[in-house]
Design a protein around this motif. Structure first.
Motif, mmCIF file in Angstrom:
data_model
loop_
_atom_site.group_PDB
_atom_site.id
_atom_site.type_symbol
_atom_site.label_atom_id
_atom_site.label_comp_id
_atom_site.label_asym_id
_atom_site.label_seq_id
_atom_site.Cartn_x
_atom_site.Cartn_y
_atom_site.Cartn_z
ATOM 1 N N LYS A 35 2.238 1.824 -3.493
ATOM 2 C CA LYS A 35 1.210 2.341 -4.403
ATOM 3 C C LYS A 35 1.037 3.848 -4.225
ATOM 4 O O LYS A 35 0.953 4.606 -5.192
ATOM 5 C CB LYS A 35 -0.114 1.632 -4.145
ATOM 6 C CG LYS A 35 -0.170 0.201 -4.663
ATOM 7 C CD LYS A 35 -1.539 -0.407 -4.361
ATOM 8 C CE LYS A 35 -1.599 -1.854 -4.820
ATOM 9 N NZ LYS A 35 -2.931 -2.476 -4.493
ATOM 10 N N LYS A 36 0.960 4.299 -2.953
ATOM 11 C CA LYS A 36 0.787 5.724 -2.685
ATOM 12 C C LYS A 36 1.977 6.534 -3.177
ATOM 13 O O LYS A 36 1.826 7.625 -3.731
ATOM 14 C CB LYS A 36 0.582 5.951 -1.186
ATOM 15 C CG LYS A 36 -0.763 5.442 -0.670
ATOM 16 C CD LYS A 36 -0.908 5.705 0.823
ATOM 17 C CE LYS A 36 -2.254 5.175 1.316
ATOM 18 N NZ LYS A 36 -2.420 5.401 2.781
ATOM 19 N N ASP A 37 3.178 5.986 -2.982
ATOM 20 C CA ASP A 37 4.379 6.689 -3.439
ATOM 21 C C ASP A 37 4.385 6.828 -4.955
ATOM 22 O O ASP A 37 4.766 7.867 -5.510
ATOM 23 C CB ASP A 37 5.640 5.937 -2.987
ATOM 24 C CG ASP A 37 5.858 6.039 -1.493
ATOM 25 O OD1 ASP A 37 5.259 6.932 -0.870
ATOM 26 O OD2 ASP A 37 6.638 5.216 -0.948
ATOM 27 N N LEU A 38 3.933 5.786 -5.650
ATOM 28 C CA LEU A 38 3.888 5.833 -7.114
ATOM 29 C C LEU A 38 2.842 6.832 -7.599
ATOM 30 O O LEU A 38 3.052 7.553 -8.583
ATOM 31 C CB LEU A 38 3.582 4.441 -7.680
ATOM 32 C CG LEU A 38 4.705 3.406 -7.557
ATOM 33 C CD1 LEU A 38 4.219 2.028 -8.001
ATOM 34 C CD2 LEU A 38 5.893 3.829 -8.418
ATOM 35 N N GLU A 39 1.676 6.883 -6.899
ATOM 36 C CA GLU A 39 0.628 7.847 -7.269
ATOM 37 C C GLU A 39 1.114 9.277 -7.109
ATOM 38 O O GLU A 39 0.768 10.169 -7.876
ATOM 39 C CB GLU A 39 -0.617 7.620 -6.415
ATOM 40 C CG GLU A 39 -1.350 6.322 -6.746
ATOM 41 C CD GLU A 39 -2.459 6.027 -5.758
ATOM 42 O OE1 GLU A 39 -2.624 6.840 -4.794
ATOM 43 O OE2 GLU A 39 -3.140 4.999 -5.919
ATOM 44 N N GLY A 40 1.977 9.478 -6.105
ATOM 45 C CA GLY A 40 2.511 10.820 -5.869
ATOM 46 C C GLY A 40 3.458 11.289 -6.947
ATOM 47 O O GLY A 40 3.724 12.492 -7.097
ATOM 48 N N LEU A 90 2.877 10.781 -10.172
ATOM 49 C CA LEU A 90 2.118 11.054 -11.397
ATOM 50 C C LEU A 90 1.597 12.493 -11.424
ATOM 51 O O LEU A 90 1.376 13.114 -10.404
ATOM 52 C CB LEU A 90 0.945 10.076 -11.510
ATOM 53 C CG LEU A 90 1.348 8.595 -11.611
ATOM 54 C CD1 LEU A 90 0.105 7.707 -11.628
ATOM 55 C CD2 LEU A 90 2.168 8.355 -12.887
ATOM 56 N N GLU A 130 0.824 -1.208 0.000
ATOM 57 C CA GLU A 130 0.000 0.000 0.000
ATOM 58 C C GLU A 130 0.857 1.257 0.000
ATOM 59 O O GLU A 130 0.561 2.236 -0.687
ATOM 60 C CB GLU A 130 -0.931 -0.003 1.222
ATOM 61 C CG GLU A 130 -2.040 -1.046 1.164
ATOM 62 C CD GLU A 130 -2.946 -0.833 -0.046
ATOM 63 O OE1 GLU A 130 -3.263 0.345 -0.363
ATOM 64 O OE2 GLU A 130 -3.304 -1.834 -0.683
ATOM 65 N N LYS A 131 1.945 1.239 0.735
ATOM 66 C CA LYS A 131 2.845 2.403 0.796
ATOM 67 C C LYS A 131 3.487 2.661 -0.566
ATOM 68 O O LYS A 131 3.591 3.798 -1.027
ATOM 69 C CB LYS A 131 3.931 2.184 1.843
ATOM 70 C CG LYS A 131 4.867 3.377 2.051
ATOM 71 C CD LYS A 131 5.846 3.110 3.167
ATOM 72 C CE LYS A 131 6.695 4.355 3.449
ATOM 73 N NZ LYS A 131 7.410 4.841 2.268
#
Length: 514
Positions: free
Chosen positions: A507-512, A514, A504-505
């Motif tokens: 995923k959030k880092d990757l979304e940040g 974009l 989950e961490k």
């Protein structure tokens, strides 16, 4: 065994010696550094004897007392006085004092070659051991004078036998370091110290004839001499096929005060000791040799117990070693792992003969990375003619001891392992007990096992220790299985939760991004 001199400056010496880098290939360092150490040793030994003679001719109570100086000088310079004590006579131009005083001269390379030549002229036993190669090399005079400066240090002065011991150990250290830097080529002339130590410790050479038909730089002889409790109780015989390696070996054993009969030639095709029957054969032959000349071996060669194949010399080496044993002798040698199980007809027939006739005493599987010349694991074979109870040993001709030491050893460099003193003693003690008192042998699952010949035959004559020693028993910690299982289940669930959290961490880092 007397304590050896401490050397705490080896690395500095080796680093200094490798300053030749750039002038000559690393594989050639040894051909300049090692003869210089030997020259220094010869000069030291001569100076020590000369000082002793000086005291003798001036002592009214000695048999060589001479009242006038001319007679004293004549006796001191008499080469027979040195030969009588197994000391090589060193002429003035080859003495270290002369070399040291001329180290900065522009013709120092010529001076060194001349010194080597004069030593051989005065001492025929040294013929071919001291090559005159300095003048023809690319070494600068600065390189050469730097090497002379290294071996002119106080620790190498001929004050007493201590300096001779230090030189011998320095020579051995340099051989191992040069072998290490040469990798595969280094394995041609040097067997790692811990492997030699294990072979010697298991064989226990105390007195009698010792033969090494692939003697390399002479390490087997040196450690055997150190092992025995009786000085000069062992007589050494060696054969070497490579001239430069034989030269290094002869220098090495002389540096250690050993008078061995070392001869040149191919042991398999030109045996220089055809009539010798030894108490001990100890060797690290060049295994897995193909196209070695099997067609030159006569079918009625007395060494043969079977046939030979040109595809591999391993079993010819074995037959050669075995043929040189006396009626109670033992051979211990390094061998490729494939020799334990080969199904090649010519090789398997010989292996079966050794098993059926009760001559295979012990097989030791060694860990990988022990050798410079190969990273693959190898093994030790022990063939013996005293298994029927000769010479104080117990009868064991229906048994074979298997030792699986593959888990032993630890890394001493990125690519090489070594066996510790404790591991060597552990392995050797199991073999000693097997030879002398079976009741003392502790068969350890995963490590050691005494198998009968019938068991070996049932396993198609395979000699791999792992077949017989089984799996090492795991120590029971007393915890009931149910408790262990519940603990493992809890730990696994916790790891799953941690894995989900990290996903989950990420995923959030990757979304940040974009």
């Amino acid at each position: 065994m007397p304590a050896k001199a401490d050397i705490d400056f080896q690395k500095d010496l080796f680093d200094a010696a490798t300053k030749m880098r750039g002038s000559i290939a690393p594989a050639d360092y040894k051909h300049y550094v090692l003869p210089l150490i030997f020259l220094r040793y010869l000069s030291n030994s001569y100076e020590l004897k000369k000082d002793e003679l000086h005291e003798t001719v001036n002592d009214p109570n000695s048999g060589w007392y001479a009242p006038d100086k001319d007679t004293q000088q004549m006796l001191i310079e008499d080469r027979d006085m040195y030969q009588a004590e197994n000391v090589f006579f060193v002429p003035e131009e080859a003495r270290w004092s002369t070399i040291r005083d001329n180290a900065k001269q522009p013709n120092i390379k010529e001076i060194l070659d001349h010194a080597m030549q004069r030593l051989e002229e005065e001492n025929p036993e040294l013929e071919g051991m001291l090559p005159q190669t300095f003048q023809g090399s690319n070494l600068s005079t600065d390189n050469v004078s730097g090497l002379i400066e290294i071996f002119s240090r106080d620790v190498f002065r001929a004050d007493d036998e201590h300096s001779v011991d230090v030189l011998g150990r320095t020579y051995e250290y340099f051989i191992s370091e040069f072998a290490s830097t040469e990798g595969n080529r280094g394995g041609e002339f040097y067997t790692p110290y811990s492997v030699v130590s294990l072979l010697v410790s298991m064989l226990e050479p105390q007195e009698g004839q010792v033969l090494d038909p692939a003697c390399g730089s002479g390490g087997m002889f040196i450690q055997s001499e150190n092992y025995t409790s009786r000085k000069s109780a062992l007589s050494f015989h060696g054969q070497e096929n490579v001239m430069t390696t034989g030269r290094l070996g002869k220098m090495n054993i002389l540096l250690h005060g050993i008078n061995a009969d070392m001869r040149m030639g191919n042991s398999l095709l030109d045996d220089q000791f055809a009539d010798l029957k030894a108490d001990y054969v100890i060797a690290n032959p060049p295994f897995n040799q193909s196209d070695w000349g099997a067609d030159r071996i006569s079918n009625d060669d007395p060494r043969l117990v079977g046939t030979v194949t040109n595809s591999n010399a391993n079993y010819m080496w074995m037959q050669h070693f075995f043929s040189h044993l006396n009626e109670s002798g033992t051979a211990g040698f390094v061998m490729a792992n494939g020799a334990m199980t080969t199904n090649l007809r010519e090789e398997k027939t010989v292996r079966e003969w050794y098993v059926d006739n009760g001559y295979i005493d012990c097989i030791v599987a060694l860990p990988e990375k022990l050798f410079l010349s190969t990273g693959i694991p190898v093994c030790l074979f022990f063939l013996s003619k005293n298994r029927d109870g000769k010479a104080g040993y117990r009868q064991r001709d229906n048994e074979i001891l298997f030792i699986d030491a593959r888990q032993k050893g630890s890394l001493v460099s990125r690519r090489q392992k070594a066996l510790s003193t404790e591991e060597i003693e552990e392995i050797a003690n199991v073999y000693h007990n097997f030879k002398y008192d079976a009741d003392e042998v502790e068969e350890t699952p995963g490590f050691s096992k005494i198998a009968t010949l019938d068991e070996v035959k049932e396993n198609d004559y395979k000699l791999t220790p792992g077949i017989y020693v089984g799996v090492e028993e795991e120590e029971d910690d007393g915890t009931p299985f149910e408790e262990k299982m519940e603990g493992l289940r809890t730990q696994l669930l916790e790891q799953f939760e941690e894995s989900n959290r990290l996903q989950e961490k990420i995923k959030k880092d990757l979304e940040g991004l974009l």
